[in-house]
Design an enzyme around this catalytic site. Structure first.
Site, short mmCIF file in Angstrom:
data_model
loop_
_atom_site.label_atom_id
_atom_site.label_comp_id
_atom_site.label_asym_id
_atom_site.label_seq_id
_atom_site.Cartn_x
_atom_site.Cartn_y
_atom_site.Cartn_z
N ASP A 1 99.83 58.30 172.01
CA ASP A 1 99.00 57.39 172.80
C ASP A 1 98.01 58.17 173.66
OD1 ASP A 1 101.07 58.42 174.37
OD2 ASP A 1 101.38 56.58 175.50
N TYR A 2 98.47 59.21 174.34
CA TYR A 2 97.60 59.97 175.24
C TYR A 2 96.46 60.64 174.48
CZ TYR A 2 96.14 63.26 178.88
OH TYR A 2 95.41 63.96 179.80
#
Length: 272
Positions: free
Chosen positions: A153-154
């Site tokens: 996600d990051y």
């Protein structure tokens, strides 16, 4: 020569400015004569930074703003008035493998790290265009240049941030605007956001000192830089991408990049 944005007499907004490099960038800009507007979800932390800025003799105000809330951003932008430099610094990280990350954490990562760039920039860019000056700064990450294990996600949110900044730079250039853009892609910063992360080769890929990153960004604004990548070794990523996928993975693994997050603990409330 590329023309930068003089901090002296400028009004600079920093999102996530209540701690980490947001706070340090605010202090550095104030030392150079800027008026600083601090936005943070933590009103007390933002107020403390304003106290530090006042102690330096700088003009500064703060507001509690959730940058994922479009209505709140628009209202706070109207209250803030004209801004010359927008620093999109607010960021979060979950640090969990894909199947262990909660739906809420994944959504929050994109809301803060990616979508907020649009809400904040769109709130101030029309005024900057009308005055034909200023800068939009995006604090992305080296993870916006290479995907990393435990960062699905990051890293994806930071790839989007890099693309956002590059596309905005192209739009402004084609429009003939004097408004500048700067995207910063630092490796891990020692602020607590990535507590527990370790580098296999700290001389080549050091955990960065937040003071150094903050100073480089503020220098970059004044010098008209368009991209800052730290440390220098990260700049070889595009070259290594010329290798087949297995070769690229082997090089990344050699430097221990995909194991750096194994000791990740983070810190509740930590930000960039």
């Amino acid at each position: 020569m590329t023309r930068g944005t003089d901090l002296h007499g400028a009004r600079m907004l920093v999102t996530g400015g209540g701690s980490g490099i947001g706070r340090l960038m605010a202090l550095e800009a104030a030392r150079r004569g800027a008026t600083v507007v601090i936005w943070d979800r933590d009103a007390a932390a933002a107020s403390e930074v304003v106290g530090e800025l006042h102690a330096l003799g700088a003009d500064a105000i703060s507001a509690r703003v959730d940058v994922t809330d479009r209505a709140a951003v628009d209202a706070a932008a109207a209250a803030a008035g004209a801004i010359d430099i927008v620093v999109n610094n607010a960021g979060v990280v979950s640090g969990a493998p894909l199947l262990e990350a909660s739906d809420e954490a994944i959504e929050r990562t994109f809301q803060v790290n990616t979508l907020a760039l649009y809400w904040v920039t769109r709130a101030f860019l029309p005024g900057m265009l009308a005055r034909d000056r200023g800068a939009v700064v995006t604090i992305a990450s080296a993870a916006g240049l290479v995907g990393v294990a435990r960062q699905t996600d990051y890293a994806a949110s930071k790839w989007a941030a890099v693309g956002f900044a590059e596309s905005l730079r192209a739009e402004l250039r084609i429009a003939g605007s004097s408004v500048r853009t700067l995207v910063a892609c630092p490796y891990y910063i020692d602020t607590g956001m990535f507590e527990g992360v370790r580098s296999r080769f700290p001389r080549l890929l050091p955990i960065l000192r937040p003071e150094d990153v903050a100073r480089r960004v503020i220098d970059g604004i004044e010098r008209g830089r368009e991209q800052i990548v730290m440390p220098p070794l990260v700049r070889v990523v595009p070259v290594v991408r010329a290798l087949p996928a297995r070769g690229f993975d082997a090089v990344v693994d050699l430097f221990g990049i995909n194991r750096a997050m194994e000791g990740f603990r983070g810190r509740e409330g930590a930000s960039r």
